[in-house]
Scaffold this motif. Structure first.
Motif, PDB file in Angstrom:
ATOM      1  N   GLU A 142       0.833  -1.208   0.000  1.00 22.89           N
ATOM      2  CA  GLU A 142       0.000   0.000   0.000  1.00 22.89           C
ATOM      3  C   GLU A 142       0.864   1.254   0.000  1.00 22.89           C
ATOM      4  OE1 GLU A 142      -2.565  -0.263   3.395  1.00 22.89           O
ATOM      5  OE2 GLU A 142      -3.570  -2.064   2.630  1.00 22.89           O
ATOM      6  N   LEU A 143       1.917   1.254   0.792  1.00 22.54           N
ATOM      7  CA  LEU A 143       2.815   2.405   0.858  1.00 22.54           C
ATOM      8  C   LEU A 143       3.481   2.646  -0.500  1.00 22.54           C
ATOM      9  CD1 LEU A 143       4.199   4.631   2.478  1.00 22.54           C
ATOM     10  CD2 LEU A 143       5.884   2.936   3.210  1.00 22.54           C
ATOM     11  N   ALA A 144       3.935   1.579  -1.137  1.00 20.33           N
ATOM     12  CA  ALA A 144       4.573   1.709  -2.453  1.00 20.33           C
ATOM     13  C   ALA A 144       3.596   2.278  -3.478  1.00 20.33           C
ATOM     14  CB  ALA A 144       5.103   0.358  -2.917  1.00 20.33           C
ATOM     15  N   ARG A 145       2.375   1.804  -3.454  1.00 20.73           N
ATOM     16  CA  ARG A 145       1.370   2.323  -4.390  1.00 20.73           C
ATOM     17  C   ARG A 145       1.045   3.791  -4.074  1.00 20.73           C
ATOM     18  NH1 ARG A 145       1.011  -2.513  -5.990  1.00 20.73           N
ATOM     19  NH2 ARG A 145      -0.529  -3.858  -6.824  1.00 20.73           N
ATOM     20  N   PHE A 146       0.993   4.130  -2.789  1.00 24.66           N
ATOM     21  CA  PHE A 146       0.750   5.519  -2.386  1.00 24.66           C
ATOM     22  C   PHE A 146       1.857   6.428  -2.915  1.00 24.66           C
ATOM     23  CE2 PHE A 146       1.397   9.054   0.568  1.00 24.66           C
ATOM     24  CZ  PHE A 146       0.148   9.653   0.513  1.00 24.66           C
ATOM     25  N   GLU A 147       3.093   5.943  -2.891  1.00 26.50           N
ATOM     26  CA  GLU A 147       4.230   6.731  -3.386  1.00 26.50           C
ATOM     27  C   GLU A 147       4.246   6.814  -4.910  1.00 26.50           C
ATOM     28  OE1 GLU A 147       6.275   8.630  -1.829  1.00 26.50           O
ATOM     29  OE2 GLU A 147       5.914   8.018   0.232  1.00 26.50           O
ATOM     30  N   GLY A 148       3.450   5.976  -5.586  1.00 27.95           N
ATOM     31  CA  GLY A 148       3.355   6.066  -7.042  1.00 27.95           C
ATOM     32  C   GLY A 148       3.792   4.848  -7.815  1.00 27.95           C
ATOM     33  N   ALA A 149       4.035   3.725  -7.140  1.00 27.35           N
ATOM     34  CA  ALA A 149       4.410   2.502  -7.862  1.00 27.35           C
ATOM     35  C   ALA A 149       3.261   2.041  -8.745  1.00 27.35           C
ATOM     36  CB  ALA A 149       4.788   1.395  -6.878  1.00 27.35           C
ATOM     37  N   ASN A 150       3.595   1.602  -9.942  1.00 33.29           N
ATOM     38  CA  ASN A 150       2.594   1.094 -10.865  1.00 33.29           C
ATOM     39  C   ASN A 150       2.272  -0.372 -10.607  1.00 33.29           C
ATOM     40  OD1 ASN A 150       4.449   3.178 -12.471  1.00 33.29           O
ATOM     41  ND2 ASN A 150       2.326   3.392 -13.105  1.00 33.29           N
ATOM     42  N   ASP A 151       3.217  -1.101 -10.032  1.00 36.19           N
ATOM     43  CA  ASP A 151       3.014  -2.517  -9.735  1.00 36.19           C
ATOM     44  C   ASP A 151       3.943  -2.893  -8.590  1.00 36.19           C
ATOM     45  OD1 ASP A 151       2.050  -5.106  -9.889  1.00 36.19           O
ATOM     46  OD2 ASP A 151       2.706  -5.460 -11.939  1.00 36.19           O
ATOM     47  N   TYR A 152       3.651  -4.037  -7.961  1.00 39.90           N
ATOM     48  CA  TYR A 152       4.391  -4.473  -6.775  1.00 39.90           C
ATOM     49  C   TYR A 152       4.481  -5.990  -6.805  1.00 39.90           C
ATOM     50  CZ  TYR A 152       5.685  -4.463  -1.777  1.00 39.90           C
ATOM     51  OH  TYR A 152       6.327  -4.594  -0.572  1.00 39.90           O
ATOM     52  N   MET A 153       5.694  -6.513  -6.785  1.00 38.91           N
ATOM     53  CA  MET A 153       5.922  -7.963  -6.745  1.00 38.91           C
ATOM     54  C   MET A 153       6.785  -8.288  -5.540  1.00 38.91           C
ATOM     55  SD  MET A 153       6.682  -9.124 -10.675  1.00 38.91           S
ATOM     56  CE  MET A 153       6.769 -10.870 -10.223  1.00 38.91           C
TER      57      MET A 153
END
Length: 124
Positions: free
Chosen positions: A91-102
């Motif tokens: 969630e934090l990575a997406r909040f910072e602007g990540a398009n995807d997370y693996m």
């Protein structure tokens, strides 16, 4: 063919990711720390960045934040590839602007698939 920058201080995971993306026909650069990665990203303007959360000098999340705050780099897609397992980290990575997370460990074929989806989305 796309230019992809990977920033990961884990030599094994970074090497697996690099080799999988090269085998898929992409040009790939692998760096071991976030500060060096940010400099290369600014100089080369890659089609995609793959960032690990935990790196020396500058974490992947801080690299991502710098990219999203930069007019020149804000449109480059970012896939976070990390050993962090909690949903809160995603969630934090997406909040910072990540398009995807693996999460690591990862399937190299899935990495290629997801990377190519992000690149195609940016180009269309």
């Amino acid at each position: 063919m796309a230019l992809i920058i990977i920033a990961d201080d884990d030599e094994i995971a970074g090497g697996i990711a690099r080799d999988a993306l090269i085998a898929a026909g992409h040009g790939v650069g692998l760096l071991a720390d976030g500060r060096a990665a940010l400099q290369v990203i600014a100089a080369k303007r890659p089609d995609l960045c793959v960032l690990d959360c935990n790196m020396p000098a500058l974490s992947g999340l801080l690299v991502l934040r710098e990219m999203r705050n930069s007019r020149a780099l804000c449109d480059i897609p970012v896939l976070m590839l990390t050993g962090r397992q909690s949903e809160r980290d995603a969630e934090l990575a997406r909040f910072e602007g990540a398009n995807d997370y693996m999460r690591k460990p990862f399937d190299p074929d899935e990495l290629v698939f997801r990377a190519e989806e992000l690149i195609a989305r940016r180009r269309s």
